[in-house]
Design a protein around this motif. Structure first.
Motif, PDB file in Angstrom:
ATOM      1  N   MET A 115      36.260  40.682  46.242  1.00  0.00           N
ATOM      2  CA  MET A 115      35.102  40.220  45.272  1.00  0.00           C
ATOM      3  C   MET A 115      34.038  39.423  46.200  1.00  0.00           C
ATOM      4  N   GLU A 149      40.668  34.118  37.885  1.00  0.00           N
ATOM      5  CA  GLU A 149      40.833  34.857  36.401  1.00  0.00           C
ATOM      6  C   GLU A 149      39.632  34.982  35.621  1.00  0.00           C
ATOM      7  N   TYR A 172      37.474  37.781  36.889  1.00  0.00           N
ATOM      8  CA  TYR A 172      37.828  39.142  36.522  1.00  0.00           C
ATOM      9  C   TYR A 172      37.654  39.384  35.122  1.00  0.00           C
ATOM     10  N   THR A 186      35.365  42.257  33.652  1.00  0.00           N
ATOM     11  CA  THR A 186      35.726  43.274  32.617  1.00  0.00           C
ATOM     12  C   THR A 186      34.901  43.411  31.471  1.00  0.00           C
TER      13      THR A 186
END
Length: 424
Positions: free
Chosen positions: A1, A411, A414, A418
Motif C-alpha cells: 500500500m 485498519e 483498508y 474498501t
C-alpha cells in the motif's frame, strides 16, 4: 500500500511532528508512506517538497492579507484563522497519481485551498484526514473557544470584528467547505476522543466516519536518560528539583502561561523554602518578558530544534507542567512521559486521556491555579515518584508506540479503500 501524507510543514509545529512520526511508523510496519510538504527543512528521501513556484511562495502571504483585511487591519486573531482561499493543486503531481490513498494532515496557511481539497476528493482516491484541531469540522477557526456554531452553520463569528454577522467570512467559508465535502466520502481521524466528540457534532461532517487514534512516538528515541548528565549539558542546577514548561511560543495564551505564573506564585507562598531547592526551566521562544514574573529562579532555554537537545531537556526535569486552556493531544506531554517524567495539566481537551490522575501525573481542575499548584507540589513532594515515572512509561508504550498506532491507521486505510471500491 502506498500512502501520501499531506502536511504544510515538514518539522514546524505539533501537527508536522505527528505527521512525520506517523510516516516513520507506517514505513516501519509494512506501508510505503511518503510525505508531501510545502516547507521542507531536513533532507529525507521520504519527504517530497512542492515545486517552488511564485504561487507556492505567495499563497500563505495572500491568505494572511485577505484575513488581515477582514479583521479591519488588526493583528488580533490574525493567526487563529484560516480560510483556505489559495493553495496548490496537488492532483497533477506524480506522487499523487502513484498513491493508493491520500492522507490529509494539517494543510493550512496556503498549502491547500478548499477547491484543491475538493479536487482531491473527486479524484477517485480514498481519503483519510487526521484532525489535529477543529478546522476541518468548523469554518475558519482551529479551536471553538466554547462556540457551538460549527454544530449547525457558522456565522456571527466571535473572532471577527464586532462579533461578525449572519453572512460574515465564517459563513462564506462554511458554505465553501460544505460544497466541497457534500457527497464525498472521507475517513476522519481525531488524535483525541475529546476532539472526536466535537467532530461528530459538526454539521459539515454529518454522515462521515470519525475514528480516534492517538499520535505515535518513537520510544527508541524519546526515552529515559541520565538526569544528572542532561542537566550538566544544559547548564541547569544539578541538585534542585526542576519544573519544566514547554511551548513553541511561550506567550501563546492558549498554552496557559498566565495560569502557570499564578500557580508558581501560590506554590511559593505556601512553601517559601522552595526558592532554595526548586528551579523552573522554560523551553520555547519569547519567554524573556515573562521570566521576571515567576516567583522561582528560572532558566530560559530558548527555542530548540535539535531532537537530542530536546530529549535532554525532558530528562533534566522532575515534572512537566502544561496548563493548556484548549488542546488536542499535546506532543509535549507524550514526549515528557516517554522520558519517564510525570506531567501536570488542566482537565481540558485530550489531556485527561494522557495523564491518569494520581497514577502517572496530576490532572487539575480547569483554570484552577490552586489545584495546579497542588498538583506540582504533590508530584514533587508527596507522591511515590519512581512509581509515577514507571506508570508514565507504561502508558506511552501501551498506547502511543509506533506499532500500536500504525496498526490502527492501517485498519482505517483498508476500510477507506474498501468503501471507495464499493462506491464505484
Amino acid at each position: 500500500m502506498r500512502v501520501l501524507i499531506i502536511n504544510t510543514s515538514q518539522k514546524t509545529g505539533g501537527a508536522a511532528l505527528a505527521a512525520n512520526r506517523l510516516k516513520d511508523a507506517l514505513n516501519n510496519n509494512g506501508v510505503e508512506a511518503r510525505m508531501l510538504v510545502r516547507d521542507k527543512t531536513v533532507d529525507d528521501s521520504t519527504v517530497i517538497e512542492l515545486p517552488r513556484t511564485l504561487k507556492t511562495k505567495w499563497s500563505k502571504l495572500w491568505e494572511r492579507w485577505c484575513i488581515f483585511c477582514k479583521l479591519n487591519f488588526s493583528r488580533r486573531h490574525l493567526f487563529e484563522l484560516d480560510i483556505a482561499n489559495v493553495g496548490t493543486d496537488i492532483t497533477k503531481l506524480v506522487e499523487f497519481r502513484e498513491a493508493d490513498l491520500i492522507h490529509l494532515s494539517w494543510i493550512n496557511q496556503g498549502m491547500l485551498s478548499i477547491g484543491g481539497i475538493r479536487r482531491i476528493l473527486e479524484s477517485g482516491k480514498p481519503v483519510v484526514w487526521t484532525m489535529h484541531d477543529l478546522w476541518p469540522a468548523s469554518s475558519i477557526c482551529h479551536y471553538a473557544h466554547g462556540c457551538e456554531g460549527f454544530m449547525n452553520r457558522c456565522g456571527n463569528c466571535m473572532l471577527l470584528p464586532g462579533g461578525g454577522h449572519a453572512n460574515d467570512l465564517s459563513e462564506v467559508v462554511w458554505r465553501r467547505k460544505k460544497k466541497a465535502l457534500d457527497g464525498n466520502q472521507i475517513s476522519f481521524v481525531t488524535c483525541s476522543k475529546w476532539l472526536g466528540e466535537q467532530a461528530r457534532q459538526s454539521s459539515l461532517l454529518k454522515g462521515q466516519t470519525v475514528t480516534s487514534i492517538p499520535n505515535p512516538i518513537d520510544t527508541e528515541v524519546f526515552k529515559p536518560q541520565n538526569k544528572l548528565m542532561a542537566r550538566k549539558m544544559l547548564g541547569l542546577p544539578e541538585k534542585n528539583k526542576i519544573i519544566l514548561f514547554v511551548s513553541q511560543r511561550v506567550t501563546d495564551k492558549r498554552k496557559g502561561i498566565d495560569y502557570f505564573i499564578k500557580a508558581i506564585g501560590q506554590l511559593v507562598a505556601r512553601h517559601p523554602e522552595m526558592k532554595q531547592n526548586i528551579t523552573i526551566a522554560i523551553l520555547g521562544s519569547d519567554a524573556e518578558q515573562l521570566a521576571e514574573q515567576l516567583a522561582l529562579p528560572t532558566h530560559l532555554l530558548g527555542y530548540v530544534s535539535d531532537i537530542r537537545q530536546i530529549i535532554n531537556v525532558y530528562n533534566a526535569a522532575d515534572v512537566f507542567v502544561l496548563p493548556s486552556l484548549e488542546d488536542n493531544l499535546p506532543n509535549t506531554i507524550m514526549e515528557a512521559m516517554a522520558c519517564g517524567v510525570p506531567c501536570v495539566g488542566f482537565e481540558v481537551g485530550g489531556i485527561p486521556e494522557m495523564i491518569d490522575h494520581r497514577v502517572n501525573g496530576y490532572v487539575a481542575r480547569e483554570r484552577d491555579t490552586n489545584d495546579l499548584a497542588q498538583g506540582m507540589d504533590w508530584v514533587l513532594n508527596e507522591a511515590n515518584y519512581a512509581e509515577l515515572s514507571r506508570e508514565a512509561l507504561q502508558k506511552v508504550h501501551r498506547n502511543y508506540s509506533q506499532q500500536s498506532v500504525a496498526k490502527q491507521y492501517i485498519e482505517v486505510y483498508y476500510q477507506a479503500i474498501t468503501k471507495k471500491n464499493k462506491s464505484k
